[in-house]
Write a protein that holds these residues in place. Sequence first.
Motif, PDB file in Angstrom:
ATOM      1  N   ILE A 109      89.674  48.523   9.531  1.00 40.60           N
ATOM      2  CA  ILE A 109      90.677  48.643  10.588  1.00 40.60           C
ATOM      3  C   ILE A 109      90.287  49.746  11.566  1.00 40.60           C
ATOM      4  O   ILE A 109      90.386  49.572  12.788  1.00 40.60           O
TER       5      ILE A 109
ATOM      6  N   SER B 182      94.761  40.458  15.478  1.00 33.44           N
ATOM      7  CA  SER B 182      95.680  41.505  15.020  1.00 33.44           C
ATOM      8  C   SER B 182      95.198  42.886  15.439  1.00 33.44           C
ATOM      9  O   SER B 182      96.003  43.796  15.661  1.00 33.44           O
ATOM     10  N   MET B 183      93.879  43.058  15.571  1.00 30.02           N
ATOM     11  CA  MET B 183      93.347  44.346  16.004  1.00 30.02           C
ATOM     12  C   MET B 183      93.680  44.610  17.473  1.00 30.02           C
ATOM     13  O   MET B 183      93.943  45.748  17.868  1.00 30.02           O
TER      14      MET B 183
ATOM     15  N   VAL C 107      89.729  49.128  15.521  1.00 28.88           N
ATOM     16  CA  VAL C 107      90.656  49.740  16.483  1.00 28.88           C
ATOM     17  C   VAL C 107      89.907  50.634  17.460  1.00 28.88           C
ATOM     18  O   VAL C 107      90.210  50.658  18.660  1.00 28.88           O
TER      19      VAL C 107
ATOM     20  N   ALA D 230      97.781  59.151  17.409  1.00 28.39           N
ATOM     21  CA  ALA D 230      96.850  58.031  17.251  1.00 28.39           C
ATOM     22  C   ALA D 230      95.528  58.321  17.954  1.00 28.39           C
ATOM     23  O   ALA D 230      94.443  58.028  17.424  1.00 28.39           O
TER      24      ALA D 230
ATOM     25  N   LEU E 132      97.220  45.674  17.315  1.00 27.99           N
ATOM     26  CA  LEU E 132      97.339  46.996  16.702  1.00 27.99           C
ATOM     27  C   LEU E 132      96.868  48.088  17.649  1.00 27.99           C
ATOM     28  O   LEU E 132      97.512  49.136  17.785  1.00 27.99           O
ATOM     29  N   ALA E 133      95.744  47.861  18.332  1.00 33.23           N
ATOM     30  CA  ALA E 133      95.236  48.857  19.277  1.00 33.23           C
ATOM     31  C   ALA E 133      96.116  48.960  20.514  1.00 33.23           C
ATOM     32  O   ALA E 133      96.142  49.997  21.183  1.00 33.23           O
TER      33      ALA E 133
ATOM     34  N   VAL F  10      84.217  43.190  16.893  1.00 32.57           N
ATOM     35  CA  VAL F  10      85.522  43.242  16.231  1.00 32.57           C
ATOM     36  C   VAL F  10      85.577  42.185  15.129  1.00 32.57           C
ATOM     37  O   VAL F  10      86.039  42.449  14.012  1.00 32.57           O
TER      38      VAL F  10
ATOM     39  N   ALA G 272      91.827  58.725  16.405  1.00 30.78           N
ATOM     40  CA  ALA G 272      90.714  57.938  16.937  1.00 30.78           C
ATOM     41  C   ALA G 272      89.544  58.847  17.304  1.00 30.78           C
ATOM     42  O   ALA G 272      88.378  58.510  17.058  1.00 30.78           O
TER      43      ALA G 272
ATOM     44  N   CYS H 262      88.501  48.537  19.990  1.00 28.78           N
ATOM     45  CA  CYS H 262      89.532  47.995  20.880  1.00 28.78           C
ATOM     46  C   CYS H 262      90.036  49.021  21.882  1.00 28.78           C
ATOM     47  O   CYS H 262      90.549  48.652  22.947  1.00 28.78           O
ATOM     48  N   ILE H 263      89.929  50.307  21.544  1.00 26.13           N
ATOM     49  CA  ILE H 263      90.310  51.339  22.513  1.00 26.13           C
ATOM     50  C   ILE H 263      89.472  51.192  23.774  1.00 26.13           C
ATOM     51  O   ILE H 263      89.964  51.354  24.897  1.00 26.13           O
TER      52      ILE H 263
END
Length: 493
Positions: A207, A48-49, A211, A421, A52-53, A38, A425, A214-215
């Motif tokens: 981004i 922030s990611m 993200v 979303a 956001l995620a 990341v 993804a 991060c999922i």
Amino acid sequence: MVGGKGLQAGALGLVGNVVIGLAAVAPAYSLAATLGYVVLAVGEKAPSMFVLAFIPMLLVAFAYKELSQDTPDCGTTFTWGTKAFGPWIGWIGGWGLAVSAIIVLANVAEIAAIYLFDFLGLDDLAENVLAKVSLGSFFIIAMTLLSARGIVVSERVQNVLITIQFGVLILVSVIALVRVFSGTAGAQAISPQLSWLWPGGLDASSIAAAVILCIFIYWGWDACLAVGEETKDPGRTPGIAALITTVILVCTYVLVAYAIQSFAGFSEVGIGLNNPNNTDDVLTVLGEPVAGAVAASALLLTVSLSALSSTQTTILPTARGTLSMAVYEAIPKRFASVHPRYMTPAFGTIVMGASALFFYMLLTFLSENALADSVASLGLAVAFYYGITAYACVWYFRRSLFTSARNLFFRGIFPLLGALAMTWAFFQSAYDMIQPDYGYTAFGPLGGVFVLGVGMLVLGIPLMLACFAFGTKRFFRGETLNATTEVKVLDTY
């Protein structure tokens, strides 16, 4: 007490349910495996990611909460997808959940083995394929048998593992931040910035890459919904547990990211986060610089225990998913059998463990790179079944959306945004993964990550057709489960 499917009703409280959700996520392992990448994608904006995620995860969690309150069934995506869209979508949604479990089980078992060897100072064994596979296989077998022994025993084990995991993560993070603010962290340290929580200045591709990573580190919280029938107040507690779990995760991830970024800095040498030698695991690399050799060893053990706990808590929901599918005659009835003493879906649990074991050994001995690419493909299966669940919420409750502002937002707008979303993804991941240079393997012009991810999902189609051809067909005719079916679970315990 015994619930409608033979499971142990009322065995878990809110805390136990949250613990299982957190353990399935394996936050220590997830951070160790993902944080460096990341940072590689977005630099200092990594916190922030995580935020956001978290947003689409929270939106999907609202869908899970509403659906579990209406239909507290251990089949989760399978059951809700069937009630909303019919048997074919419901079946393939249930398969998506099973695929994600099989893939991750093979990987977390190996991670648990590698980090345990590292903790014990057996570096040669950590690099030895036979040693890793032997210990990883042992972990799969052991956690499978433990899961078959009962939900209460499983919860007690997870209480210990999750306490160690979060205790070490928070303690090391606090020590790192204290040293940063006291000026004893070293020349590489930098002051934490609130701007790290805002993704300003990043391009869309960076981004997207972050993200999608991060999922993976949030995935697994829905395990607390799958054990809902074994939880007190199944129409309320599991949904609340899901929301609590996601909030705990985002707070932990942001804390750890801030601590690591502040302490390590972004140098390309030493412990700096831009040093490519640190990318694979920035978490354990910083253990000794932050708090000495003891902390370094504690982090190695913590990541091993984190992966080990996920091995068990990934088996739990998937076995219960097959139980529900069998109860409604979507798969062979043998999967509907529940152990008379332990009140667990013992047969489904054993089959799940055996499937993961076979997948692990097959990919490892074919190619260790293929095993690595399989976990990289996990985001496809996760986004697939999360998306189906969120869309199912909107469609299932479509007639009640405009009866109140609450219903409009929590059953309509929020789940729909979460579903969109996850759709983004899925297709963004597929687009990136199809490139032949994505990951470690390739099949002609196609990336190996794409082939493994999509291939495992597509494998569900012939399996579903086989169940239709050789099964009772009652499920596929909508006779055993449809929008008006009363689920086979007690309403109150």
